[in-house]
Design a protein around this motif. Structure first.
Motif, PDB file in Angstrom:
ATOM      1  N   UNK A  14       0.968  -1.014   0.191  1.00 38.75           N
ATOM      2  CA  UNK A  14      -0.069  -0.219   0.202  1.00 38.75           C
ATOM      3  C   UNK A  14       0.932   1.304  -0.319  1.00 38.75           C
ATOM      4  N   UNK A  15       1.732   1.110  -0.850  1.00 38.21           N
ATOM      5  CA  UNK A  15       2.441   2.678  -1.234  1.00 38.21           C
ATOM      6  C   UNK A  15       2.343   2.985  -2.400  1.00 38.21           C
ATOM      7  N   UNK A  19       3.128   1.456  -6.596  1.00 36.05           N
ATOM      8  CA  UNK A  19       2.403   1.915  -7.382  1.00 36.05           C
ATOM      9  C   UNK A  19       2.296   2.712  -8.987  1.00 36.05           C
TER      10      UNK A  19
ATOM     11  N   UNK B  24       7.200  12.735   6.511  1.00 36.30           N
ATOM     12  CA  UNK B  24       6.949  11.550   7.234  1.00 36.30           C
ATOM     13  C   UNK B  24       5.698  11.738   8.627  1.00 36.30           C
ATOM     14  N   UNK B  28       2.132   9.261   9.192  1.00 33.43           N
ATOM     15  CA  UNK B  28       2.050   8.800  10.911  1.00 33.43           C
ATOM     16  C   UNK B  28       0.197   9.065  10.395  1.00 33.43           C
ATOM     17  N   UNK B  31      -1.900   7.426   8.608  1.00 33.28           N
ATOM     18  CA  UNK B  31      -2.103   5.903   8.762  1.00 33.28           C
ATOM     19  C   UNK B  31      -2.874   5.366   7.469  1.00 33.28           C
ATOM     20  N   UNK B  33      -2.191   4.689   3.719  1.00 32.85           N
ATOM     21  CA  UNK B  33      -1.186   4.659   2.609  1.00 32.85           C
ATOM     22  C   UNK B  33       0.006   5.387   2.703  1.00 32.85           C
ATOM     23  N   UNK B  34       1.302   5.002   2.584  1.00 31.09           N
ATOM     24  CA  UNK B  34       2.450   5.065   2.644  1.00 31.09           C
ATOM     25  C   UNK B  34       3.148   5.691   0.913  1.00 31.09           C
ATOM     26  N   UNK B  35       3.941   6.560   1.732  1.00 31.23           N
ATOM     27  CA  UNK B  35       5.006   7.192  -0.057  1.00 31.23           C
ATOM     28  C   UNK B  35       6.191   6.660   0.672  1.00 31.23           C
ATOM     29  N   UNK B  36       6.453   5.980  -0.071  1.00 33.79           N
ATOM     30  CA  UNK B  36       8.331   5.549   0.251  1.00 33.79           C
ATOM     31  C   UNK B  36       9.300   6.984  -0.681  1.00 33.79           C
ATOM     32  N   UNK B  39       7.402   5.350   5.911  1.00 33.90           N
ATOM     33  CA  UNK B  39       6.788   4.746   6.245  1.00 33.90           C
ATOM     34  C   UNK B  39       6.059   4.346   7.763  1.00 33.90           C
ATOM     35  N   UNK B  40       5.460   3.496   8.007  1.00 31.23           N
ATOM     36  CA  UNK B  40       5.293   3.367  10.148  1.00 31.23           C
ATOM     37  C   UNK B  40       5.719   2.094  10.372  1.00 31.23           C
ATOM     38  N   UNK B  99      -9.002  -0.413  -4.223  1.00 33.27           N
ATOM     39  CA  UNK B  99      -8.397   0.496  -3.584  1.00 33.27           C
ATOM     40  C   UNK B  99      -7.499   1.430  -4.329  1.00 33.27           C
ATOM     41  N   UNK B 100      -6.055   0.228  -5.555  1.00 32.82           N
ATOM     42  CA  UNK B 100      -5.096   0.676  -5.605  1.00 32.82           C
ATOM     43  C   UNK B 100      -5.465   1.450  -6.967  1.00 32.82           C
ATOM     44  N   UNK B 103      -7.876   4.650  -6.043  1.00 32.51           N
ATOM     45  CA  UNK B 103      -6.988   5.818  -6.021  1.00 32.51           C
ATOM     46  C   UNK B 103      -5.983   6.309  -6.696  1.00 32.51           C
TER      47      UNK B 103
END
Lengths: 252, 172
Positions: A14-15, A19, B24, B28, B31, B33-36, B39-40, B99-100, B103
């Protein structure tokens, strides 16, 4: 290495960044593609050597090679962790460290190095905070449940092994295993001291190694990919030479 | 203060660091979806409860059950993880469809389905896994049996039940 993993399938995380990368189809191109694995493996593992070589010959060019290393690391780690292996979080230092080598200015290097140290401290402190936010720390069964779920295949396949006996012992003594969980949380929380002083960095480094060892032997999670961050604690004692800043010794 | 020193040295570096901290914090608070590379780092922070039953993967190579104690941690992971991934193909595809895709469309980004979806092709997977396993165990795989065995956790032990499904049924 991809050549050892021989990926033929992936799992999407989920990133959003992942994607966007997946939209290019590069992860799919690597499936069942030994030639592609070889190219990726050789490029990824030769980048630090290439950077070192360039730095020795022409330091100015080294920052370009470091930028290239950043791109290569991102491509490689993003794809590698889509296949059956460790989670991408463990590879955070591999994603961030090339930034450090993108500067040839010592002062910038110094500040980026310390920013990485702060990030590492945050990594541990946030892990402790999440345990309170998500309430894992308030669950006396927590470690027993984690151990049983995490090791169920091992336990079922090796019922007579010493490690199975040890794991069962921990699972069935929930209070003792909870002490391990609470102890790990406390250890993570102690990293907050690093935000205020560098005096205890050696102790934090020892705590980090202890954490990695326990993770390896109790959780059976080899988290060694995180070890580059150890450098930020071991070398934090060094200040900038006074030629760069009259305040160098006071920094932080 | 560290950031003040950075600001005095380079405003660009300062802005990059501020962006990093803000991103970041945003991840947090958001909560989910993350974006490299944001992360959590929860590390088993969600509540885990002991359950009455567990589905456990068992692998038999040439009629012999593989035992965790005979392999290193990395080897055992290499044996187990591809099976979990294959069994998880349907949920992987569902994540994309529910989901993907939604979004990405919301962000006005097209999504090429074939880059996100996997097909259940057990024969192909089994052929690949036989060779893959042979390299880990150092013996050719003549017969392979992979099943999901239901175990009960009673009297402080995992006890096997009669309920068994094969891997090919997990994804079809």
């Amino acid at each position: 290495m991809l050549f050892q993993l021989k990926p033929i399938l992936f799992s999407t995380r989920f990133d959003l960044f992942t994607w966007l990368l997946m939209k290019t189809g590069i992860h799919r191109w690597l499936l069942n593609n030994p030639g592609g694995w070889l190219v990726f493996d050789i490029t990824f593992y030769s980048m630090p050597f290439l950077h070192w070589l360039t730095y020795r010959k022409n330091p100015r060019l080294a920052s370009i090679v470091a930028a290239l290393m950043l791109v290569v690391n991102w491509l490689y780690i993003q794809c590698f962790t889509l296949y059956p292996t460790n989670s991408i979080e463990a590879f955070t230092p591999w994603l961030l460290f090339p930034i450090l080598f993108m500067t040839v200015d010592l002062k910038s290097f110094y500040f980026i190095f310390h920013a990485l140290r702060y990030f590492f401290l945050y990594f541990f402190v946030s892990a402790a905070v999440w345990k309170f936010v998500q309430e894992g720390i308030f669950n006396p069964q927590q470690m027993s449940a984690i151990l049983l779920y995490h090791h169920k295949e091992y336990i079922a396949s090796s019922p007579a092994g010493w490690y199975t006996s040890f794991t069962y012992w921990l699972i069935n003594h929930a209070h003792l295993s909870y002490i391990l969980y609470a102890g790990a949380t406390l250890l993570e929380l102690t990293f907050i001291t690093g935000f205020f002083t560098r005096k205890f960095d050696k102790a934090l480094a020892a705590g980090f190694i202890f954490f990695l060892l326990l993770d390896h032997f109790i959780m059976r999670i080899p988290y060694w990919e995180m070890s580059p961050f150890l450098l930020t604690l071991l070398y934090s004692k060094y200040s900038l030479p006074s030629i760069y800043s009259s305040h160098a010794r006071k920094v932080m | 203060m560290f950031l003040q020193k950075v600001y005095k040295h380079s405003r660009w570096l300062f802005l990059i660091m501020i962006f990093f901290v803000a991103a970041q914090l945003f991840i947090n608070f958001k909560q989910g979806l993350v974006i490299s590379p944001f992360y959590h780092y929860g590390m088993f922070s969600a509540v885990s409860k002991l359950k009455d039953s567990y589905e456990i993967i068992e692998v038999q190579q040439n009629g012999k059950m593989l035992r965790g104690q005979d392999f290193s941690i990395q080897e055992w992971d290499k044996i187990m993880l591809p099976l979990q991934y294959y069994a998880g193909i349907n949920s992987n595809n569902k994540l994309f469809r529910t989901d993907i895709k939604r979004l990405l469309t919301k962000l006005h980004l097209s999504a090429n389905d074939k880059n996100f979806l996997l097909q259940c092709n057990y024969q192909q997977f089994e052929n690949w896994y036989k060779n893959y396993l042979a390299q880990i165990t150092n013996q050719p795989t003549n017969t392979l049996n992979i099943c999901f065995h239901q175990y009960r956790f009673t009297s402080n032990k995992l006890i096997a039940t009669d309920s068994v499904t094969v891997l090919s049924q997990q994804c079809n």
